[in-house]
Design an enzyme around this catalytic site. Structure first.
Site, PDB file in Angstrom:
ATOM      1  CE1 TYR A  53     -92.556  43.660 -54.191  1.00  0.00           C
ATOM      2  CE2 TYR A  53     -92.722  45.917 -54.945  1.00  0.00           C
ATOM      3  CZ  TYR A  53     -92.223  44.640 -55.091  1.00  0.00           C
ATOM      4  OH  TYR A  53     -91.380  44.359 -56.147  1.00  0.00           O
ATOM      5  CB  SER A 206     -81.325  44.002 -55.616  1.00  0.00           C
ATOM      6  OG  SER A 206     -82.181  43.793 -54.535  1.00  0.00           O
ATOM      7  N   PRO A 207     -80.089  47.056 -57.428  1.00  0.00           N
ATOM      8  CG  PRO A 207     -80.374  49.327 -57.884  1.00  0.00           C
ATOM      9  CD  PRO A 207     -81.138  48.096 -57.480  1.00  0.00           C
ATOM     10  CG  LEU A 208     -77.625  50.200 -54.195  1.00  0.00           C
ATOM     11  CD1 LEU A 208     -77.787  51.109 -52.991  1.00  0.00           C
ATOM     12  CD2 LEU A 208     -76.601  50.772 -55.163  1.00  0.00           C
ATOM     13  CG  LEU A 213     -72.572  45.964 -54.439  1.00  0.00           C
ATOM     14  CD1 LEU A 213     -73.148  46.070 -55.840  1.00  0.00           C
ATOM     15  CD2 LEU A 213     -71.080  45.633 -54.494  1.00  0.00           C
ATOM     16  N   GLY A 215     -71.328  48.897 -48.703  1.00  0.00           N
ATOM     17  CA  GLY A 215     -70.150  48.754 -47.857  1.00  0.00           C
ATOM     18  C   GLY A 215     -70.449  48.539 -46.391  1.00  0.00           C
ATOM     19  CE  LYS A 216     -76.441  49.436 -45.229  1.00  0.00           C
ATOM     20  NZ  LYS A 216     -77.882  49.680 -44.982  1.00  0.00           N
TER      21      LYS A 216
END
Length: 324
Positions: A53, A206-208, A213, A215-216
């Protein structure tokens, strides 16, 4: 923030983790500091990082903050080894020498004599017994308290866990880390059952759904978003097709009915799924993180969970097994 045990081990972590993949790149050191303080103030303990990272910059930032802003013992620090970027190309080296060199460098950057969880970042070409012996050595020498794996598929997870469990003196694997979200449920087929069978916890990354998710991206790719960047556009692009848009629309409808944001709904679905210990929040900004860390008392109604299961691939068999 409530806590959970990692699998059957004695390691206890907050049920949300803070990911640091963007630290030193899209996330400045100042924003990283604010995010860490927000996370800890909310009761968070688990911070996940890696040498890859920011080419070590994320670990350096975290190491500095544990000496200037909070105490080392306030955190459960998880890092990894065996994966990096060299000359723009991904390099996986899970040999004993490479792994232990990675860990020694991580400890220097983190300004600590141990990490709480050390994970093999990816499956490599080195003999598995050599890779896992490096974990044994790190734990026996006090450089790591617990050991885990990252990005292993089902048979790899089962093989590694079985090898470690075959001899009592070997270090058991306590966790696995894979992508898991309403847009990425493949882990339910083999990875999650393997983790459950071997008493291991799951840290979903990456749970979104790589940010989709939230919505963007429903109508376009916003300027300044991860999907619009040169270095992360490839990462988001697979989830911008029509099926993903339909799933995102369903999450947004659920959010409207629950008076939540789509990101909160998506996160709660992952957080409370079977086998999950702590989803890793990959927020790039303090504002994104603040939206997610205050959900300790929230949960999704069972009919909403079922509806989201149905629209994203069907029943989660592990959820039914736990209910039985």
């Amino acid at each position: 923030m409530q806590t959970r045990r990692v699998g059957h081990s004695g390691l206890v972590v907050s049920r949300l983790g803070l990911g640091t993949m963007t630290w030193g790149g899209d996330t400045s050191a100042a924003d990283a500091r604010e995010m860490l303080r927000t996370f800890v103030d909310a009761g968070g303990t688990l911070v996940d990082t890696a040498p890859a990272y920011g080419h070590g910059v994320a670990e350096k930032i975290l190491g500095k903050l544990t000496h200037t802003d909070l105490r080392r013992e306030d955190l459960v620090i998880a890092t990894k080894g065996g994966f990096g970027i060299r000359n723009g190309r991904r390099l996986i080296d899970t040999s004993r020498r490479a792994l232990l060199d990675d860990l020694a460098a991580s400890l220097r950057r983190l300004h600590t004599d141990h990490v709480d969880l050390w994970q093999v970042h990816a499956w490599g070409d080195a003999p598995l017994e050599e890779t896992l012996a490096a974990l044994d050595h790190a734990v026996s020498q006090g450089m790591a308290r617990y050991a885990g794996i990252s990005n292993y598929i089902g048979w790899q997870t089962a093989r590694a866990a079985t090898w470690q469990q075959a001899v009592p003196t070997r270090t058991p694997l306590v966790s696995g880390q894979v992508e898991y979200s309403l847009l990425a449920r493949r882990a339910e087929l083999e990875v999650l059952p393997a983790l459950r069978a071997h008493g291991m916890g799951l840290f979903p990354w990456s749970p979104l759904g790589r940010g989709v998710l939230s919505g963007k991206y429903r109508t376009s790719t916003p300027q300044g978003s991860r999907g619009a960047s040169e270095h992360f556009g490839w990462f988001v692009e697979p989830y911008l097709e029509s099926k993903s848009r339909a799933i995102t629309d369903a999450v947004c409808r659920a959010a409207d009915g629950l008076d939540m944001t789509p990101a909160q709904v998506a996160l709660l679905w992952v957080r409370d799924a079977p086998v999950v210990t702590a989803p890793l929040l990959g927020a790039r900004t303090p504002e994104q993180l603040s939206e997610l860390v205050g959900l300790d008392q929230a949960s999704l109604p069972a009919p909403i969970v079922k509806a989201l299961d149905d629209v994203t691939g069907g029943t989660n068999q592990l959820r039914e097994a736990v209910a039985d």
